[in-house]
Design a protein around this motif. Structure first.
Motif, short mmCIF file in Angstrom:
data_model
loop_
_atom_site.label_atom_id
_atom_site.label_comp_id
_atom_site.label_asym_id
_atom_site.label_seq_id
_atom_site.Cartn_x
_atom_site.Cartn_y
_atom_site.Cartn_z
N LEU B 46 0.87 -1.17 0.00
CA LEU B 46 0.00 0.00 0.00
C LEU B 46 0.91 1.22 0.00
O LEU B 46 1.67 1.43 0.95
CB LEU B 46 -0.89 -0.01 1.25
CG LEU B 46 -1.71 1.26 1.52
CD1 LEU B 46 -2.74 1.51 0.42
CD2 LEU B 46 -2.40 1.17 2.89
N VAL B 71 -0.51 -2.90 -6.77
CA VAL B 71 -0.03 -2.01 -5.71
C VAL B 71 -1.20 -1.10 -5.35
O VAL B 71 -1.72 -0.40 -6.21
CB VAL B 71 1.17 -1.15 -6.18
CG1 VAL B 71 1.63 -0.23 -5.06
CG2 VAL B 71 2.33 -2.02 -6.66
N ALA B 72 -1.59 -1.13 -4.09
CA ALA B 72 -2.72 -0.30 -3.68
C ALA B 72 -2.24 1.10 -3.31
O ALA B 72 -1.06 1.32 -3.04
CB ALA B 72 -3.43 -0.94 -2.49
N SER B 73 -3.18 2.04 -3.31
CA SER B 73 -2.83 3.43 -3.02
C SER B 73 -3.78 3.99 -1.98
O SER B 73 -4.95 3.63 -1.94
CB SER B 73 -2.94 4.25 -4.31
OG SER B 73 -2.78 5.62 -4.04
#
Lengths: 463, 459
Positions: B46, B71-73
């Motif tokens: 994250l 890929v998280a944000s």
């Protein structure tokens, strides 16, 4: 109503089916924190609009990552120099964060001007440059005075907005405020135009320009594919703006209309029907019988033999389904082109769509088409699994999600390898789509080691 | 050996370039952290920052690896910049926990959140307190401001973060921890093959060999379903030692050494004969394992490959750019092949690199007075300028070197990160005897293609 796929409660309204109650998905809302978003930032949006200006330095004022991850990724081609492809950064480090980066920015601009003598230096503000409060406007002004080179601030801090469209506008504003109207063309004709919102990805503009030139119009500038900054500076003298990417550039055309009285026409050079309609619209605008005649000729010549050239592809593609998940404009501008190949668009969506974009989509698609806004990677995978289109049109980040699912993929973004615009472009488009959809690899991907029989999925695909 | 000729920070062109970076040869810290975390099973990264950070990194990674990359944000916006990113981070942790169900979340900071001063560790604690009694994933804060260091430091910090938070002392496991320090899945595969052949039980930190070179199957979408497990990371505290195959990624090894008295060694990246020897020897030093016949045989095959090719390679001049550990190891290997690594370019400044360069001529004849041009803290502009005066026959580095190679009329041997304009970046291996054999053949064939005619005569 049953949700289309399993997802977050707040995301359910971002997907809809035309003709079933709501026809426009909820849109233009912030990304849900914690999801794998397909969106980029405001800085990315501004960069997309300006990066194709070939004789310019695109200087990223920020830490190295912003420049290192984004240089030379646009896929815009140039018939002239390649200065625009350099990845330039002020490389802000800890010290600069504490004491400010203005001095370093100034020195960097002066240095880059000395090294390259560019047509312009665009200075992009990144998140951290904004947070530490660097006054890039005054640095640019000062540097411009000293160098005589156009030094143009682009106030594009990434965090400014959740919608990249804001970045497009900021890029357009930089052109409005600092470039357009600052130079005069040597000669003027009654047929002066600008091509706006055409970024020459894979060389698209080269499929359009010759057609327009044969019509007898004079192209002052393209904004911004295969352009030089001095040409854009003269663009205010055009009698007409034709706008290809309406997502990023209607904003600029509107501003130019307000300030300089230049009317605009929305055009679309993807597909035969779109191309000929666009050419006729331009001819109608100028209302010159000779030009109209010439245009009809061009269209005649242009479509001659196209049917024959795409026949083989069309035979294989007819009846196949397409899903579009793209940055903006392409969500509606490609639909007709696919229909001309005998294909049916069953899903279309964009990452940064606004209400007017979805209105446009709604008008263009058939009943029953799925319209989706800002799908994250999980949702995209679920939608592809549910609808099993024969083709997905999208960009690099979506490419391998699609292919792992056995859904054929065609890149319409940075990594596109052939030009698709205009009559000749349409034939290449048909060829590329056929290559993606009809490859025998897709027959193999659904076979299993222990059985030589076609699996259920393959059968579905083949029907 | 005479003194190495160092050109630092573009000092070579004092009248030309002091300030700007033109065509970067390094990336930012979060990028390295993402690369490391992709090797942990059922994990997700994250990035606490603007949404562009995760998207652009995914773009670069996915076009190199040709795999989907998640890929998280936390997707910060203007308001959060003013009031802090706590709300978004808490929300993101909740959303990920509920929907993705990872075993582990690596929370990676960006320049934005570091500058606004978000206390990530504090917010994570708050999240845990708010969810007491609930089953939560391991959540690990990794501070990676992108205005300091490069992706190498980011990788190092992520690996260290993992062991710092998870390693637990229990009973000795007789294993060796190995930190690859390098992201190529194929290279990690080579390292695992060596360990397997040696019959050395190991924990790879982190193991991207399968997750980033995955089969065509929908089951690989989502979180990595293979790689290093949490249990393995916990167990690193009970190993016999840690070998880091990179001088710049040994923080985890040092941490384990300090806290659990586990011996830590950082050795050169095992590319080429002597560096692979060092790796095998390091394994033997930490264990009482014997070198099996297969390893001797592979070593002999590498020597054979070098001997087979030596006539074509002798005194070919080579320029190499990329990460310091890669550049120095590759320089050492091409020297073993008889080539002259005359220009070496790295994106950061590194004393360890400068030390290692001096060891290249050791045991090799013909390298008296070996004095490469070293571009330290340099970009590809510096490299391009250097190659205008120092002519070379071959350039080794990532795809961004293509323009320079074209200009100089020399071939580019694509290695490092990113390689996006050729197929198979995830399958390029150079580590171990077997990886080195593949590299020796490919390098020599490139020389043959460019400098010899169809009949095999020198042009």
């Amino acid at each position: 109503m049953e949700p289309i796929i399993e997802t977050f409660e707040s995301r359910k309204k971002h997907m809809c089916i035309k003709g079933s109650g709501i026809s426009i998905p909820e849109c233009n809302t912030p990304v849900l924190p914690g999801t794998v978003t397909q969106r980029t930032c405001v800085f990315g949006g501004a960069r997309i609009v300006l990066m194709p200006i070939t004789d310019s330095i695109h200087l990223v004022h920020g830490p190295i990552g912003c420049a290192a991850c984004t240089w030379d990724i646009r896929g815009s081609k140039s018939s002239r120099g390649d200065l625009y492809r350099k990845g330039c950064s002020t490389d802000l480090t800890e010290k600069d964060i504490i004491f400010g980066g203005e001095k370093k920015l100034f020195d960097t601009v002066i240095e880059l001007n000395k090294l390259y003598k560019p047509g312009a230096i665009f200075v992009y503000a990144t998140c951290v440059a904004g947070v530490i409060g660097d006054d890039i406007k005054s640095v640019c002004k000062h540097a411009e005075e000293l160098t005589g080179c156009r030094v143009i601030p682009v106030q594009s801090e990434g965090f400014q907005h959740y919608n990249k469209t804001k970045g497009h506008w900021i890029g357009c504003d930089a052109l409005m405020d600092y470039v357009i109207g600052t130079a005069e063309p040597k000669t003027q004709t009654p047929y002066d135009i600008n091509i706006v919102g055409e970024f020459n990805v894979a060389g698209d503009v080269w499929g359009v320009k010759p057609l327009l030139e044969k019509m007898g119009v004079n192209i002052i500038s393209t904004i911004s594919g295969d352009s030089e900054v001095e040409e854009i500076a003269m663009s205010h003298r055009a009698k007409l703006n034709i706008v290809q990417c309406q997502k990023s550039s209607n904003y600029l055309a509107d501003k130019m209309e307000k300030k300089y009285g230049i009317p605009s026409i929305k055009v679309n050079f993807f597909g035969i029907d779109n191309t000929l309609t666009s050419l006729m619209l331009i001819a109608e605008f100028f209302n010159d019988p000779e030009m109209t005649e010439r245009t009809k000729k061009i269209i005649e010549n242009g479509i001659e033999g196209v049917d024959e050239k795409i026949k083989e592809y069309k035979e294989r593609l007819s009846g196949k389904t397409v899903a579009l998940y793209v940055g903006g404009n392409k969500a509606w501008s490609l639909i007709r082109a696919f229909e001309e190949l005998g294909m049916e668009v069953i899903m279309t969506g964009t990452k940064n769509g606004m209400k007017e974009d979805y209105e446009r989509i709604k008008e263009t698609v058939k009943e029953g088409t799925l319209i989706v806004d800002d799908a994250n990677s999980t949702e995209l995978a679920r939608l592809l699994k549910k609808y099993r289109p024969n083709l997905l049109i999208s960009g690099a980040k979506e490419k391998y999600i699609s292919m792992k699912l056995g859904v054929p993929f065609c890149d319409f973004n940075h990594d596109r390898i052939s030009a698709f615009a205009g009559f000749n472009g349409f034939v290449d488009f048909a060829k590329a789509v056929d290559a993606a959809v009809s490859s025998p690899v897709w027959d193999l991907t659904s076979t299993r080691l222990k059985s030589t029989k076609w699996s259920k999925f393959t059968k579905m695909r083949r029907n | 050996m005479s003194d190495v000729y160092v050109k630092t920070d573009g000092a070579h062109h004092p009248s030309e370039k002091h300030f700007s970076v033109v065509n970067p040869s390094r990336m930012c810290q979060p990028m390295g952290a993402v690369q490391a975390l992709m090797g942990v099973k059922n994990s997700i990264t994250l990035i606490h920052g603007s949404q562009g950070c995760s998207t652009y990194m995914r773009f670069q990674l996915t076009r190199h690896l040709r795999e989907p990359v998640e890929v998280a944000s936390t997707a910060l916006n203007e308001k959060t910049v003013i009031y802090g990113g706590e709300y978004n981070l808490m929300k993101a942790l909740k959303n990920i926990t509920e929907k993705q169900k990872p075993s582990i979340i690596g929370v990676v900071s960006s320049c934005l959140t570091e500058t606004i001063g978000d206390d990530m560790a504090g917010i994570i604690e708050k999240f845990k307190e708010a969810n007491l009694g609930k089953q939560l994933p391991e959540i690990i804060p990794i501070s990676t401001p992108s205005y300091a260091g490069s992706h190498i430091e980011g990788y190092d910090k992520a690996i260290k973060g993992l062991v710092e938070h998870l390693s637990l002392n229990s009973t000795p496991n007789g294993k060796i921890n190995v930190v690859p320090g390098h992201m190529s899945p194929a290279d990690i595969g080579e390292v695992k093959d060596i360990l397997k052949t040696m019959e050395c039980d190991s924990i790879i930190l982190a193991d991207t060999s399968e997750s980033l070179d995955a089969p065509l199957s929908e089951s690989v979408l989502g979180l990595p379903n293979c790689g290093t497990t949490i249990e393995e990371i916990e167990d690193t505290a009970n190993s016999s030692g840690t070998i880091t195959l990179s001088k710049h990624a040994d923080s985890a090894g040092k941490f384990l050494e300090k806290k659990f008295s586990i011996k830590s060694v950082a050795i050169p990246t095992p590319i080429g004969l002597r560096n692979t020897d060092s790796f095998i020897n390091a394994i033997c030093d930490l264990t009482d394992l014997e070198i099996p016949a297969q390893i001797e045989r592979d070593r002999g095959r590498l020597m054979d490959a070098i001997v087979d090719a030596h006539a074509y390679n002798y005194h070919r001049k080579v320029a190499i750019f990329g990460d310091p550990d890669f550049v120095v190891a590759m320089a050492s290997f091409v020297a073993e092949m008889g080539m002259l690594p005359v220009v070496l370019c790295i994106g950061i400044k590194s004393a360890k690199f400068m030390e290692d360069i001096k060891t290249i001529p050791e045991g090799l004849s013909g390298y008296e007075g070996f004095s490469p041009v070293i571009l330290e803290g340099a970009d590809l502009y510096d490299l391009e300028k250097e190659l205008e005066t120092t002519k070379v026959d071959l350039l080794i580095g990532n795809s961004y070197g293509a323009e320079i190679a074209k200009k100089e009329g020399i071939p580019l041997f694509r290695m490092g990160f990113p390689v996006f304009d050729r197929m198979g970046a995830q399958r390029i291996s150079s580590m171990g005897y077997n990886g080195s054999i593949k590299t020796a053949d490919a390098l020599t064939n490139m020389i043959l293609d460019h400098y010899y005619d169809e009949a095999g005569y020198e042009l």
